[in-house]
Design a protein around this motif. Structure first.
Motif, PDB file in Angstrom:
ATOM      1  N   ASP A   4       3.582  53.843   4.178  1.00  0.00           N
ATOM      2  CA  ASP A   4       3.170  53.402   5.674  1.00  0.00           C
ATOM      3  C   ASP A   4       2.172  54.984   6.608  1.00  0.00           C
ATOM      4  O   ASP A   4       2.970  55.498   6.582  1.00  0.00           O
ATOM      5  CB  ASP A   4       3.641  52.611   6.731  1.00  0.00           C
ATOM      6  N   PHE A   5       0.734  54.280   7.112  1.00  0.00           N
ATOM      7  CA  PHE A   5       0.342  55.286   7.125  1.00  0.00           C
ATOM      8  C   PHE A   5       0.416  54.815   8.811  1.00  0.00           C
ATOM      9  O   PHE A   5      -0.760  53.907   8.886  1.00  0.00           O
ATOM     10  CB  PHE A   5      -1.534  55.694   7.093  1.00  0.00           C
ATOM     11  N   PRO A  14       5.702  51.920  15.967  1.00  0.00           N
ATOM     12  CA  PRO A  14       4.011  51.877  14.988  1.00  0.00           C
ATOM     13  C   PRO A  14       3.063  50.906  15.981  1.00  0.00           C
ATOM     14  O   PRO A  14       3.751  49.426  16.212  1.00  0.00           O
ATOM     15  CB  PRO A  14       4.074  51.170  13.393  1.00  0.00           C
ATOM     16  N   GLU A  15       2.267  51.615  15.806  1.00  0.00           N
ATOM     17  CA  GLU A  15       0.911  50.677  17.512  1.00  0.00           C
ATOM     18  C   GLU A  15       0.173  50.300  16.064  1.00  0.00           C
ATOM     19  O   GLU A  15      -0.241  48.932  16.298  1.00  0.00           O
ATOM     20  CB  GLU A  15       0.432  51.269  17.793  1.00  0.00           C
ATOM     21  N   TYR A  46       4.911  60.584  -2.434  1.00  0.00           N
ATOM     22  CA  TYR A  46       5.196  59.006  -1.791  1.00  0.00           C
ATOM     23  C   TYR A  46       6.994  58.607  -1.055  1.00  0.00           C
ATOM     24  O   TYR A  46       6.201  57.770  -0.439  1.00  0.00           O
ATOM     25  CB  TYR A  46       4.394  58.468  -3.198  1.00  0.00           C
ATOM     26  N   TYR A  47       7.037  60.016  -1.808  1.00  0.00           N
ATOM     27  CA  TYR A  47       8.320  60.081  -0.807  1.00  0.00           C
ATOM     28  C   TYR A  47       9.107  60.785   0.767  1.00  0.00           C
ATOM     29  O   TYR A  47      10.252  60.434   0.718  1.00  0.00           O
ATOM     30  CB  TYR A  47       9.365  59.698  -1.362  1.00  0.00           C
ATOM     31  N   GLU A  48       7.704  61.364   0.527  1.00  0.00           N
ATOM     32  CA  GLU A  48       8.476  62.264   1.823  1.00  0.00           C
ATOM     33  C   GLU A  48       7.386  61.640   2.789  1.00  0.00           C
ATOM     34  O   GLU A  48       5.786  61.943   3.021  1.00  0.00           O
ATOM     35  CB  GLU A  48       7.479  63.752   1.152  1.00  0.00           C
ATOM     36  N   ASP A  49       7.740  62.205   4.383  1.00  0.00           N
ATOM     37  CA  ASP A  49       6.700  61.842   5.992  1.00  0.00           C
ATOM     38  C   ASP A  49       6.040  62.919   5.597  1.00  0.00           C
ATOM     39  O   ASP A  49       6.176  63.606   5.547  1.00  0.00           O
ATOM     40  CB  ASP A  49       7.678  61.111   6.575  1.00  0.00           C
ATOM     41  N   ILE A 100       4.613  57.021   6.925  1.00  0.00           N
ATOM     42  CA  ILE A 100       5.958  56.502   6.735  1.00  0.00           C
ATOM     43  C   ILE A 100       6.545  56.541   5.314  1.00  0.00           C
ATOM     44  O   ILE A 100       5.957  55.148   4.744  1.00  0.00           O
ATOM     45  CB  ILE A 100       6.435  55.958   8.151  1.00  0.00           C
ATOM     46  N   ALA A 101       6.941  56.947   5.008  1.00  0.00           N
ATOM     47  CA  ALA A 101       7.873  56.910   3.725  1.00  0.00           C
ATOM     48  C   ALA A 101       9.076  55.337   3.911  1.00  0.00           C
ATOM     49  O   ALA A 101       9.800  55.869   4.171  1.00  0.00           O
ATOM     50  CB  ALA A 101       8.402  57.958   2.863  1.00  0.00           C
ATOM     51  N   ASP A 102       8.554  54.715   3.695  1.00  0.00           N
ATOM     52  CA  ASP A 102      10.043  53.650   3.816  1.00  0.00           C
ATOM     53  C   ASP A 102      11.335  53.404   2.032  1.00  0.00           C
ATOM     54  O   ASP A 102      10.547  53.473   1.139  1.00  0.00           O
ATOM     55  CB  ASP A 102       8.779  51.726   3.572  1.00  0.00           C
TER      56      ASP A 102
END
Length: 102
Positions: A4-5, A14-15, A46-49, A100-102
């Motif tokens: 998620d960006f 998140p806004e 992909y798995y890192e913020d 943000i990696a979920d």
């Protein structure tokens, strides 16, 4: 699971967000790397913020627009349109962009 960006509010929630799945992420990074667009390296894992400070957003949005004009799949083009809008929002609010990696 998605990456998620997001632009975050003052309380850290998140806004506004734009998400992509693992396959689209692979296409994004592969395409950007092939074109020498280094600003996307922040999101290579992909798995890192990751965080892009507001002062780096103009360079990122420029590369998003470059990639958008050259991108292959319609799905990637739609994602890049949404990401462009999100970065413009972040710039207007003078806030960082977070991946943000979920």
């Amino acid at each position: 699971m998605s990456l998620d960006f997001a632009v975050l509010s003052e309380n850290g929630a998140p806004e506004k967000t734009v998400s992509l799945g693992v396959d689209l992420h692979q296409e994004l990074i592969t395409t950007a790397t092939a074109r020498g667009l280094a600003r996307f390296e922040n999101f290579a894992d992909y798995y890192e913020d990751a965080e892009v400070p507001v002062n780096n957003l103009p360079g990122l949005i420029e590369q998003v627009r470059t990639l958008r004009s050259q991108a292959g799949s319609a799905e990637l083009q739609c994602f890049l349109d949404d990401l462009d809008d999100l970065i413009a929002y972040a710039l207007a609010k003078r806030k960082a962009l977070h991946a943000i990696a979920d």
